[in-house]
Design a protein around this motif. Structure first.
Motif, PDB file in Angstrom:
ATOM      1  N   LEU A 287     -13.685  10.922  -9.730  1.00  0.00           N
ATOM      2  CA  LEU A 287     -12.686  11.849  -9.201  1.00  0.00           C
ATOM      3  C   LEU A 287     -12.994  12.259  -7.765  1.00  0.00           C
TER       4      LEU A 287
ATOM      5  N   LEU B 212       0.869  -1.172   0.000  1.00  0.00           N
ATOM      6  CA  LEU B 212       0.000   0.000   0.000  1.00  0.00           C
ATOM      7  C   LEU B 212       0.907   1.224   0.000  1.00  0.00           C
ATOM      8  N   SER B 213       0.674   2.160  -0.923  1.00  0.00           N
ATOM      9  CA  SER B 213       1.573   3.307  -0.946  1.00  0.00           C
ATOM     10  C   SER B 213       0.800   4.599  -0.775  1.00  0.00           C
ATOM     11  N   GLY B 214       1.442   5.592  -0.196  1.00  0.00           N
ATOM     12  CA  GLY B 214       0.816   6.898  -0.037  1.00  0.00           C
ATOM     13  C   GLY B 214       1.075   7.719  -1.276  1.00  0.00           C
ATOM     14  N   LYS B 215      -0.008   8.112  -1.973  1.00  0.00           N
ATOM     15  CA  LYS B 215       0.187   8.859  -3.230  1.00  0.00           C
ATOM     16  C   LYS B 215      -0.768  10.037  -3.293  1.00  0.00           C
ATOM     17  N   PRO B 216      -0.390  10.996  -4.129  1.00  0.00           N
ATOM     18  CA  PRO B 216      -1.339  12.094  -4.348  1.00  0.00           C
ATOM     19  C   PRO B 216      -2.499  11.638  -5.223  1.00  0.00           C
ATOM     20  N   HIS B 217      -3.657  12.281  -5.070  1.00  0.00           N
ATOM     21  CA  HIS B 217      -4.793  12.087  -5.969  1.00  0.00           C
ATOM     22  C   HIS B 217      -4.376  12.622  -7.342  1.00  0.00           C
TER      23      HIS B 217
ATOM     24  N   LEU C 164      -8.079   4.311  -7.337  1.00  0.00           N
ATOM     25  CA  LEU C 164      -7.039   5.286  -7.003  1.00  0.00           C
ATOM     26  C   LEU C 164      -5.680   4.592  -6.896  1.00  0.00           C
ATOM     27  N   LYS C 165      -5.691   3.417  -6.270  1.00  0.00           N
ATOM     28  CA  LYS C 165      -4.456   2.661  -6.106  1.00  0.00           C
ATOM     29  C   LYS C 165      -3.835   2.340  -7.464  1.00  0.00           C
TER      30      LYS C 165
ATOM     31  N   MET D 189      -5.796  14.170  -9.669  1.00  0.00           N
ATOM     32  CA  MET D 189      -6.221  15.526 -10.033  1.00  0.00           C
ATOM     33  C   MET D 189      -5.364  16.567  -9.311  1.00  0.00           C
ATOM     34  N   GLN D 190      -4.964  16.236  -8.070  1.00  0.00           N
ATOM     35  CA  GLN D 190      -4.109  17.169  -7.329  1.00  0.00           C
ATOM     36  C   GLN D 190      -2.740  17.284  -8.015  1.00  0.00           C
TER      37      GLN D 190
ATOM     38  N   SER E  91     -14.196   8.442  -5.051  1.00  0.00           N
ATOM     39  CA  SER E  91     -13.302   7.495  -5.711  1.00  0.00           C
ATOM     40  C   SER E  91     -13.405   6.111  -5.120  1.00  0.00           C
ATOM     41  N   ASP E  92     -13.252   5.141  -6.005  1.00  0.00           N
ATOM     42  CA  ASP E  92     -13.046   3.775  -5.572  1.00  0.00           C
ATOM     43  C   ASP E  92     -11.561   3.655  -5.221  1.00  0.00           C
ATOM     44  N   LEU E  93     -11.274   3.188  -4.001  1.00  0.00           N
ATOM     45  CA  LEU E  93      -9.871   3.190  -3.555  1.00  0.00           C
ATOM     46  C   LEU E  93      -9.006   2.249  -4.398  1.00  0.00           C
ATOM     47  N   GLU E  94      -9.608   1.171  -4.909  1.00  0.00           N
ATOM     48  CA  GLU E  94      -8.834   0.288  -5.788  1.00  0.00           C
ATOM     49  C   GLU E  94      -8.462   1.023  -7.073  1.00  0.00           C
TER      50      GLU E  94
END
Lengths: 586, 501
Positions: free
Chosen positions: B487, B239-244, B495-496, B246-247, B490-493
């Motif tokens: 956007l 699991l990684s921390g990433k920006p959205h 986004l991942k 659109m951001q 969001s579905d977290l999968e």
């Protein structure tokens, strides 16, 4: 934006009258005049007209503008009009009821070869009228149009005011109805009654036989209805805005003239007892300084270029003259004329409602000349750009959050009372900005915290695997001002308060609180305050100022969001925190 | 020449050196090497063959076992044997008697009679008559019984080569008596080169799989071998921390503005109709101002605006004020101007900025959310992002705007840009920007020069060049989305799975 749709055959018929060999492909380029071709198929074309170009809302008027623009014909900025010898007397009482009243007669209109064509023509005229009512007439408040079968009328005409008991047979009805009934029962009456609200006298256009042509701006009389046999038309335009009325009348006349109709004027004795002849087909002479034109477009124009560009846009370049000696010495405004200016004289059609200011002529010339042929230029002022003051802080904060393995999400600012307050037990309703006209119960106010939106997001992701670690950094609105908040939520079978506390410690360290010995402490929240579980929720204070809350979400709160997993999280007031910390680089 | 051998290879070779000139099977080698896993022997054997220290042979062998019927016959006796014994011992050997006895099951009678006949038993007048030589039949049957017992003696089955061919052929033709499996058997034989490998070379080294701190603290790892891993195998993705995404797109656009010398501004969502619309010369009867297009507020329902400004807007809207414009005609309501609303465009920030800095040349930009009274569906949201930039300086002109736009979009990665006329109530001239995106022209923003009715009442005497664009449409294209809701809800999968932009 209004859209018009018509058959190529109809436009072809109009254009061939003016010696144009019709090309449906060439029509694709009409867009650059101020519209956008949406569809152009074998039989039909659909064009979206920009809101300022009310002069393109029908096949005939669009054809008129396209002849110089696409086909290099000489522009015709005027209408040829003869006198009909007919008069229309307006009663003084109209002054406070519907003061502007113009009229015209158009004879011998070629309405079509067969019934199908004639029906199509009638539909086109009605559509044109409706689009003008919407764009220039502002839903009949500024101007409304009536088109009548002239053969059924007995000139001359009068405009009078009546009381609400006055009766006549309105359009598409068999019986007489009183004004009062029309306004309360007839569909058109109901739609437009608000335009006559508070009045006790009502406008009525009648002929020599006292037959009602029209009860403006509501409805026409029944007997003047345009029929398949109608070749001669009487047009009235009434309203409050003289320009909107004049342009509307001219555009209806232009449409009928494009189908061979001969326009005749009517002598109006208006409500101020002044005689005017309508319609006035003469173009309007505009003036534009070369200084404004050249400074705006970054280019000098030759007379030949001006002639060509203005002709394409349907006007005439008349010439250039020197500014009068009496002109200003220094220009403050775009419309100012100063000594030494050259004045460009231009004639444009009177029906170009959108020309309000010399700047509009600048655009006409720019379009006529071509936007892409104006050359290039770059800004001259030396300036260094800078980001918002908060940008370093938010960038550093985001880096920290992502370093903690949190996925950024964005959610809507629009929220509702339940999510923002009731479901999370934050009682701050009085600071919320609320909508007067919400369209759904989910969106009635602006969020005051981010955390409820994150709970909603987790709720929408129940089907996905755990752990779920999300954050949002964004704007909330408190007391009608934007504030920057950050919030995270972690839905995980393990972790709990200790993990959240640890993450907060990491953030505070990385935001340099430790480095500058800035004290922060956590104080247990009182029971039932906020979304936190009793004994596992805390308010966060930096230098004794509250900067947020942290804790484990009370399962009762989770249940409000249809969630049944352990969750912990944080809401942080970044604007406040930013004021209390120091930038480690400064 | 030094030969590189791993531990299993060493151990296997050592065993084979002990008895040269013989073939070793997998199971023999497992036994001797004490490796439980046959795959280790197969791997080591292959390694030795590659290094020419052994030769390998592969044989496909067939093993026979009892089938369903065979198992039954082995425990209950062969069908024909049971019948034969009955014929010998019964007084009444008629078919009728057989059918009433419990010697055979009904469905086996037919097969049994066939088998008896093939042995020489005849059926005369409905009775079974044994032939003269009864002992011959008995010995054949005993041989058959013995064959089945032999097959049953080995759990993994008996190798075909060890079986009597005639018997095998006989039982092969009978249904479900026997089954077989084909197995590849490998054997290895040491080569001369293998025999010559010195015992010292065959000393095994420690093999390390997971490297632990304890291990590295000692010395044992220095002479050890590290177990090679299959580097082609996939692992779990963390699991990684990433920006959205659109951001990230916003950040890229911010960088472009900053590179081009623009300064960032922001503003509140809560605005007045006056600043959001009247200041921009949007007429009070403009359709966009109606309730179904704009979110008006119940709190705050109205926000006071300085009367001097209101009066100025009033005269501009009604008759152009002193700008030389005709104005929109009609009336202007100061009350309407003071109504609270959610900003419908970021241009309200821009115009407020100009009103505060009317004569300071500037290049500023803003990226923020705006609100429209829209229902949510695949292509609409009630709020979305707008990006806006302005240039104000003496001598600013249309080509300067177009040139700047082209630079801006080129920096975004869209070098092909074209402009077309457009309409906005507050700019003149106005234009629409199209960029070539993956081969097609795409409308990606609007631009223009602020009208004098907008700038002159603010005391601004330089032309103001402005352009703006929506962010979500671009984000959807870049991310290949056909539903704008993804956007914001969001579905977290999903986004991942998104790349970092």
């Amino acid at each position: 934006m209004p859209t018009i749709r018509f058959n190529h055959s109809d436009l072809n018929k109009i254009q061939s009258r003016f010696g144009i060999k019709y090309s449906k492909n060439l029509l694709n380029e009409i867009g650059d005049i101020g519209c956008s071709v949406e569809e152009n198929n074998e039989n039909e074309i659909e064009i979206e007209i920009f809101p300022d170009r009310a002069d393109l809302l029908s096949p005939g008027t669009l054809a008129h503008a396209s002849r110089p623009f696409l086909h290099n014909q000489d522009a015709v900025p005027n209408l040829e009009i003869e006198s009909s010898g007919i008069s229309l007397d307006v009663d003084e009482s109209l002054k406070d009821v519907r003061p502007v009243i113009y009229a015209a007669v158009v004879r011998n209109v070629n309405t079509g070869e067969n019934e199908e064509e004639i029906n199509e023509f009638i539909q086109t005229i009605m559509d044109h009228q409706e689009k003008l009512h919407f764009s220039l007439g502002k839903r009949r408040s500024k101007a409304s149009i009536g088109v009548h079968d002239f053969a059924e009328l007995k000139p001359n005409f009068k405009v009078i005011t009546t009381n609400e008991d006055f009766e006549f047979i309105p359009l598409a009805m068999d019986n007489t109805l009183s004004v009062k009934k029309i306004l309360s029962e007839h569909p058109k009456g109901v739609d437009y009654a608000h335009l006559l609200e508070g009045m006790n006298r009502f406008p009525m256009i009648i002929d020599q036989n006292n037959s009602v042509l029209s009860f403006p701006p509501i409805i026409n009389g029944n007997h003047t209805t345009v029929k398949n046999s109608t070749k001669d038309f009487f047009i009235d335009v009434t309203g409050w805005d003289p320009r909107a009325c004049e342009c509307s009348l001219l555009l209806v006349c232009l449409e009928l003239a494009s189908r061979g109709g001969k326009i005749e004027s009517v002598e109006i004795n208006d409500c101020n007892n002044q005689k005017i002849i309508t319609p006035n087909g003469k173009p309007i002479k505009h003036e534009l300084t070369n200084r404004l034109l050249e400074s705006m477009l970054g280019k000098k124009f030759t007379e030949e270029e001006l002639t060509k560009a203005i002709n394409r846009m349907g006007g005439k370049f008349l010439g250039i003259k020197d500014a009068p000696e009496s002109s200003l010495e220094i220009a403050n405004k775009m419309s100012d004329v100063i000594i030494g200016d050259k004045i460009i004289e231009i004639e444009m059609p009177r029906w170009r409602f959108d020309i309000l200011h010399p700047i509009d002529l600048v655009e006409e010339i720019a379009i006529g000349h071509g936007y892409e042929s104006l050359g290039t230029d770059v800004p001259k002022t030396p300036l260094a750009g800078s980001a918002l003051n908060s940008s370093n802080f938010t960038r550093r904060f985001t880096t920290c959050l992502q370093g903690l393995g949190l996925q950024q999400i964005t959610s809507l600012t629009l929220s509702n009372e339940n999510d923002q307050f009731n479901n999370v037990r934050w009682n701050e309703k009085e600071i919320a900005t609320t909508l007067a006209n919400p369209i759904t119960v989910d969106h009635t106010l602006l969020r005051t915290n981010l955390l409820p939106g994150l709970l909603r997001l987790l709720s929408a992701n129940k089907h996905n695997e755990l752990p779920q670690r999300v954050y949002e950094l964004g704007q909330v609105v408190r007391n009608h001002s934007n504030k920057t908040h950050a919030s995270w939520l972690i839905a995980s079978p393990t972790g709990g308060f200790a993990e959240g506390r640890g993450m907060l410690q990491a953030i505070m360290r990385d935001m340099a609180l430790d480095k500058f010995n800035i004290n922060y402490e956590l104080k247990e929240t009182s029971e039932g305050h906020g979304p936190w579980l009793k004994g596992r929720g805390a308010e966060i204070y930096v230098s004794n100022i509250k900067v947020g809350e942290i804790g484990e979400i009370d399962p009762h709160v989770s249940k409000n969001f249809d969630l049944n997993v352990p969750i912990h999280g944080v809401e942080l007031y970044l604007d406040t925190l930013m004021e209390l910390v120091q930038d480690p680089v400064h | 020449m030094a030969v590189e051998l791993n531990n299993p290879e060493k151990r296997m070779l050592k065993i084979m050196q002990s008895e040269n000139d013989r073939d070793w099977t997998v199971s023999e080698l497992c036994d001797k090497t004490k490796f439980d896993d046959q795959a280790i022997i197969v791997g080591a054997g292959q390694g030795l063959v590659e290094k020419e220290l052994a030769t390998g042979t592969e044989n496909e062998k067939t093993f026979w076992k009892l089938g369903k019927e065979g198992v039954k016959a082995n425990s209950n006796g062969l069908l024909e044997m049971n019948l034969w014994e009955w014929v010998l011992s019964s007084e009444d050997t008629s078919m009728k008697s057989l059918q009433s006895s419990n010697i055979v099951e009904k469905h086996e009678v037919g097969i049994g009679v066939g088998l008896l006949k093939s042995l020489g038993v005849t059926l005369e007048g409905g009775c079974f008559i044994p032939p003269e030589n009864k002992e011959n039949i008995t010995s054949i049957l005993l041989e058959r019984k013995g064959f089945l017992e032999f097959i049953n003696s080995s759990e993994q089955g008996v190798l075909e080569s060890e079986l009597n061919n005639d018997m095998l052929n006989h039982f092969k033709n009978r249904k479900n008596l026997l089954t077989y499996t084909d197995e590849i058997t490998r054997t290895w034989k040491i080569t001369k080169k293998g025999l010559n490998i010195s015992p010292k070379t065959l000393e095994e080294k420690m093999m390390i799989a997971e490297i632990t701190p304890e291990l590295l603290q000692g010395d044992s790892w220095k002479n050890a071998e590290f177990k090679p891993y299959d580097v082609s195998l996939e692992s779990n993705t963390p699991l990684s921390g990433k920006p959205h995404p659109m951001q990230s797109l916003i950040e890229r656009i911010r960088s472009i503005f900053l590179e081009m010398g623009f300064t960032e501004i922001d503003g509140d969502y809560v605005q007045t109709a006056g600043w959001n619309m009247d200041a921009l010369f949007i007429p009070q009867d403009h359709p966009a101002r109606e309730m179904q297009d704009t979110f008006y507020l119940s709190n705050p329902e109205s926000i006071p605006i300085d009367d001097e400004i209101l009066t100025q807007w009033k005269s501009i809207h009604e008759h152009g004020g002193d700008t030389g414009s005709l104005g929109w005609g009609g009336g202007f309501s100061k009350d309407i101007a003071q109504k609270g609303l959610l900003r419908t465009h970021t241009t309200v920030n821009t115009v407020k900025y100009i009103s505060e800095n009317p004569n300071k040349p500037c290049r500023v930009f803003g990226i923020g959310r705006v609100f429209r009274n829209e229902s949510i569906d695949r292509t609409h949201l009630p709020e979305f992002h707008q990006i806006e930039g302005i240039i104000m300086e003496p001598g600013a002109n249309l080509p300067m705007l177009v040139t700047t736009l082209k630079t801006f979009y080129e920096k975004m990665g869209y070098p092909e840009v074209r402009v077309r006329p457009a309409y906005f109530p507050y700019t003149e001239p106005s234009l629409e920007i199209e960029v070539k995106w993956r081969g097609q022209w795409l409308e990606l923003g609007g631009a223009g020069i602020f009208r004098p009715e907008v700038t002159e009442p603010l005391g601004c005497s330089s032309p103001v060049l402005a352009w703006g664009m929506g962010l979500e449409r671009l984000a959807m294209l870049v991310l290949g989305l056909d539903d704008i809701r993804q956007l914001y809800i969001s579905d977290l999968e999903w986004l991942k799975s998104q790349p970092v932009l």
